[in-house]
Design a protein around this motif. Structure first.
Motif, short mmCIF file in Angstrom:
data_model
loop_
_atom_site.label_atom_id
_atom_site.label_comp_id
_atom_site.label_asym_id
_atom_site.label_seq_id
_atom_site.Cartn_x
_atom_site.Cartn_y
_atom_site.Cartn_z
N PRO A 432 -3.76 2.24 11.79
CA PRO A 432 -2.74 1.18 11.96
C PRO A 432 -2.70 0.66 13.39
O PRO A 432 -2.40 -0.50 13.63
CB PRO A 432 -1.42 1.86 11.61
N LEU A 433 -3.03 1.55 14.34
CA LEU A 433 -3.01 1.12 15.75
C LEU A 433 -4.00 -0.03 15.97
O LEU A 433 -3.69 -1.04 16.58
CB LEU A 433 -3.37 2.30 16.64
N PHE A 434 -5.20 0.16 15.42
CA PHE A 434 -6.22 -0.89 15.61
C PHE A 434 -5.79 -2.19 14.93
O PHE A 434 -5.99 -3.26 15.47
CB PHE A 434 -7.58 -0.43 15.09
N ASN A 435 -5.19 -2.06 13.76
CA ASN A 435 -4.72 -3.27 13.09
C ASN A 435 -3.67 -3.97 13.93
O ASN A 435 -3.69 -5.19 14.10
CB ASN A 435 -4.13 -2.95 11.72
N LEU A 501 4.06 13.18 3.51
CA LEU A 501 3.90 11.73 3.36
C LEU A 501 4.84 11.00 4.30
O LEU A 501 4.44 10.06 5.00
CB LEU A 501 4.17 11.33 1.90
N SER A 502 6.11 11.44 4.35
CA SER A 502 7.04 10.70 5.20
C SER A 502 6.67 10.83 6.67
O SER A 502 6.83 9.88 7.44
CB SER A 502 8.49 11.09 4.93
N MET A 503 6.14 11.99 7.05
CA MET A 503 5.72 12.14 8.44
C MET A 503 4.53 11.22 8.76
O MET A 503 4.45 10.62 9.83
CB MET A 503 5.33 13.60 8.72
N ILE A 504 3.61 11.11 7.81
CA ILE A 504 2.45 10.24 8.03
C ILE A 504 2.91 8.78 8.12
O ILE A 504 2.44 8.02 8.96
CB ILE A 504 1.40 10.42 6.91
N LEU A 505 3.84 8.42 7.25
CA LEU A 505 4.34 7.04 7.29
C LEU A 505 5.06 6.76 8.62
O LEU A 505 4.95 5.69 9.20
CB LEU A 505 5.25 6.75 6.10
N PHE A 506 5.78 7.77 9.07
CA PHE A 506 6.43 7.68 10.38
C PHE A 506 5.37 7.45 11.46
O PHE A 506 5.49 6.59 12.33
CB PHE A 506 7.14 9.01 10.65
N ASN A 507 4.30 8.26 11.34
CA ASN A 507 3.15 8.17 12.24
C ASN A 507 2.61 6.74 12.28
O ASN A 507 2.42 6.15 13.35
CB ASN A 507 2.10 9.14 11.68
N VAL A 508 2.45 6.18 11.07
CA VAL A 508 1.91 4.82 10.96
C VAL A 508 2.82 3.84 11.68
O VAL A 508 2.38 3.00 12.46
CB VAL A 508 1.76 4.42 9.47
N LEU A 509 4.13 3.96 11.48
CA LEU A 509 5.07 3.03 12.08
C LEU A 509 5.10 3.14 13.59
O LEU A 509 5.14 2.15 14.31
CB LEU A 509 6.48 3.27 11.52
N VAL A 510 5.06 4.41 14.06
CA VAL A 510 5.10 4.60 15.51
C VAL A 510 3.83 4.04 16.16
O VAL A 510 3.90 3.29 17.13
CB VAL A 510 5.30 6.09 15.88
N SER A 511 2.68 4.39 15.60
CA SER A 511 1.44 3.96 16.24
C SER A 511 1.28 2.45 16.16
O SER A 511 0.74 1.82 17.07
CB SER A 511 0.21 4.67 15.66
N GLN A 512 1.83 1.86 15.11
CA GLN A 512 1.83 0.40 15.00
C GLN A 512 2.68 -0.20 16.12
O GLN A 512 2.25 -1.14 16.79
CB GLN A 512 2.48 0.07 13.67
N GLY A 513 3.87 0.33 16.28
CA GLY A 513 4.77 -0.19 17.31
C GLY A 513 4.26 0.09 18.69
O GLY A 513 4.39 -0.72 19.60
N LEU A 514 3.69 1.19 18.87
CA LEU A 514 3.19 1.57 20.19
C LEU A 514 2.05 0.66 20.61
O LEU A 514 2.13 0.00 21.62
CB LEU A 514 2.74 3.02 20.14
N GLY A 515 0.98 0.69 19.86
CA GLY A 515 -0.15 -0.19 20.14
C GLY A 515 -0.92 0.18 21.39
O GLY A 515 -1.97 -0.36 21.64
N LEU A 516 -0.41 1.08 22.22
CA LEU A 516 -1.02 1.38 23.52
C LEU A 516 -1.18 2.88 23.75
O LEU A 516 -2.29 3.41 23.72
CB LEU A 516 -0.17 0.80 24.67
N ALA A 517 -0.06 3.57 23.92
CA ALA A 517 -0.14 4.95 24.41
C ALA A 517 -0.57 5.91 23.31
O ALA A 517 0.22 6.72 22.80
CB ALA A 517 1.19 5.35 25.00
N LEU A 518 -1.83 5.84 22.97
CA LEU A 518 -2.39 6.56 21.83
C LEU A 518 -2.25 8.08 21.97
O LEU A 518 -1.76 8.76 21.06
CB LEU A 518 -3.86 6.16 21.72
#
Ligand SMILES: Nc1ncnc2c1ncn2[C@@H]1O[C@H](COP(=O)(O)OP(=O)(O)OP(=O)(O)O)[C@@H](O)[C@H]1O
Length: 593
Positions: A432-435, A501-518
């Motif tokens: 999701p970060l790359f997207n 699943l909910s943790m992974i979805l959380f992961n997706v949302l955070v990395s999407q919002g972050l976009g930088l600090a991988l």
């Protein structure tokens, strides 16, 4: 004789009553001695930015003019002479310091003027996956005032489609670099249509005829001519117009390297140049060609010898340009200043038509309507990106391969399962970060264009973007986790599965919002994923003879630490919100004011 279909007749009447009804404010544009300078880096062969000196470059030098409602002004000049820069300045969208004055009905540029202005850029910035009809429909829903119903807005779109002869391609996709859509001329007409929709009082167009055949170009200019006749002020840059096209304009500004050499009526331009000693080289010469030659410093004398023109007469060209510039200052500028003065006193009653509306809201539609339209447009556009077959194939194949690799792994081989969980968080950190990293730069030109025309609020765009991304970004990881979790034999508890699943979805949302600090995100997500799958007192077989150890003492898990569950969740929530706030602030600061 051909019979006109009565319905066509009614529609044609509707089109022209829409465009000619005086439901807009008339705008006088006056600009006096407009200059614009930019600072650019002079690297002088030096690779270090800190050692590079800054040089100033004059792009525009003292350009003046008056454009009245009902007039169609064109800007002519060689490539790089400053036409686009002047047009952008008149559209109130040029960043940096502009000297001189530009007024609209005697007042400086304001958000009220912004909403009455249509600006068509040289590059058509359109969503590639929307059809012509959808593109215009969304623009109408966002830009037409809320006193019109949805049905009425869509009727306006139909009129525009008819007027711009887009009927045959109305259901075709716009297209982009990766796939072919409508033709270049049709794209240009869609761009113009988006601006015509709002029935602007002031319409500015950057090279609206470039890339079109002469008939199509004439149609576009004829449309602009009709819009001007209805009382609008229309300003356009134009590249190499034919004689018939040129004759459709009322006024012309000729620029040479940022300096004006003529500004005024096209009916007087030939007389003016002949009065200072320049005549066309032959009787039926296209006046536009003659003016472009002059702007390049090419005159009858230098033209007689073509060899010289191309090989040795730069000084002569420069001295011609200098002469034309000084002649403009001496002969035309005083007349223009007088005209500007006169127009201010006699014709323009400052703010008359605008001040009465100064109390009107900055926005034509409510936040909620903007949000809904943007959400629907975003879903339609991104449906093609996010659920592209390739992406679904990627996710499905990775989930099945990882399910096979970890096939029914045993909880006693805890390092295997920890490895799988780490793989989950890393894969759903990067993917999701790359997207997310690629979507904002892709949308930025569109966002800038639409925000600068006051189409919607940044906040409604931003929330629509976040909400629109939710289903798209959450469905794929859900499918992935469902397949891999059960194939790999992780703890067969539905609650634990839901937690993972909910943790992974959380992961997706955070990395999407972050976009930088991988790196930082991955660290916390590993903790989060781990703690979602193992309770504190769980044990595993860690030695011979059935020796049992606590899961939380396994070295990799101990390193991460799972006893601070509340703190870890709080950190994730802070990141989830914080990175989005950061992204919003960055977007807001990145927009020209
Ligand atoms: N932000 C900028 N940074 C660097 N150079 C710039 C910038 N803006 C304009 N210029 C330069 O100013 C000059 C005028 O540019 P402009 O785009 O206005 O020309 P133009 O007459 O519209 O050209 P064309 O007909 O090729 O579109 C060009 O030499 C361009 O490179």
């Amino acid at each position: 004789m051909t019979q006109i279909n009565p319905r066509t007749f009614v529609l044609i009447n509707e089109v022209w009553s829409f465009f000619s009804v005086r439901n807009f404010v008339i705008i006088f544009v006056q600009f006096e001695e407009v200059s614009y300078t930019i600072e650019s880096q002079n690297n002088g062969g030096n690779c270090f930015p800190s050692l590079q000196s800054k040089v100033k470059r004059n792009i525009l030098n003292g350009v003046s003019g008056v454009v009245r409602p009902g007039e169609l002004l064109s800007m002519l000049g060689p490539s790089g002479s400053g036409k686009t820069t002047l047009l952008t300045a008149l559209a109130g969208r040029l960043p940096g310091n502009i000297s001189g004055s530009i007024t609209y009905n005697g007042l400086p540029f304001s958000s009220s003027i912004k909403r009455k202005t249509g600006f068509v850029t040289q590059d058509d910035i359109l969503y590639p996956h929307l059809t012509v009809l959808e593109t215009l429909k969304y623009a109408a829903l966002l830009r037409l005032p809320n006193k019109l119903t949805r049905k009425e807005k869509i009727e306006h779109v139909e009129l525009i489609i008819m007027e711009l002869r887009l009927t045959t391609c109305r259901n075709s996709m716009i297209g982009g670099t990766l796939f072919r859509g409508i033709s270049g001329g049709e794209r240009k007409r869609v761009s113009i249509g988006q601006e015509m929709l709002v029935n602007p009082s002031l319409l500015l167009l950057d090279e609206p005829t470039s890339g079109l055949d002469s008939t199509a170009a004439r149609r576009i200019v004829a449309t602009l001519r009709r819009l001007a006749c209805g009382g609008r002020t229309v300003i356009t840059t134009i590249h190499q117009p034919s004689c018939s096209l040129y004759m459709m304009f009322d006024k012309v500004i000729v620029l040479s390297e940022g300096y004006p050499i003529y500004s005024g009526s096209i009916h007087k331009v030939m007389d003016y140049f002949s009065s200072i000693g320049y005549k066309p080289w032959f009787d039926f010469m296209n006046p536009a060609d003659f003016l472009l030659d002059l702007a390049n410093g090419v005159t009858l004398e230098t033209r007689q010898d073509d060899q010289m023109e191309f090989h040795g007469s730069h000084d002569e060209h420069n001295s011609t340009k200098q002469f034309l510039i000084s002649s403009y200052k001496k002969n035309l500028l005083p007349i223009l200043k007088e005209e500007i003065q006169r127009a201010s006193q006699d014709e323009i009653r400052p703010g008359k038509s605008l001040s009465s509306r100064s109390s009107e809201s900055q926005w034509t539609n409510s936040w909620w309507l903007q949000f809904n339209v943007l959400l629907s447009r975003g879903l339609k556009e991104r449906k093609h990106e996010s659920f592209a077959r390739l992406r679904i194939f990627q996710v499905l194949s990775v989930s099945i391969i990882s399910g096979l690799l970890w096939w029914h792994s045993d909880a006693n081989y805890i390092q295997d399962q920890v490895g799988l969980l780490f793989f989950f968080s890393i894969f759903w950190g990067f993917f999701p970060l790359f997207n997310a990293v690629f979507t904002f730069p892709q949308e930025r030109p569109m966002l800038t264009r639409e925000l600068s025309s006051g189409m919607y609020r940044l906040s409604s765009y931003y929330f629509a973007r976040i909400a629109g991304d939710l289903p798209m970004e959450l469905v794929l990881p859900t499918i992935f986790i469902t397949i891999t979790y059960w194939m790999s034999g992780l703890k067969p508890s539905f609650i634990t599965f839901l937690l993972t699943l909910s943790m992974i979805l959380f992961n997706v949302l955070v990395s999407q919002g972050l976009g930088l600090a991988l790196g930082a995100v991955l660290m916390d997500l590993k903790q989060a994923t781990t703690l979602s799958s193992y309770s504190k007192n769980e044990v595993y077989e860690c030695g011979l003879g059935g020796k049992e150890c606590r899961v939380q003492d396994f070295p990799a898990i101990k390193n991460l630490g799972i006893d601070n569950m509340v703190l870890d969740m709080a950190a994730l929530i802070v990141m989830l919100v914080g990175y989005r706030v950061l992204a919003y602030v960055a977007l807001r600061l990145g927009q020209p004011h």
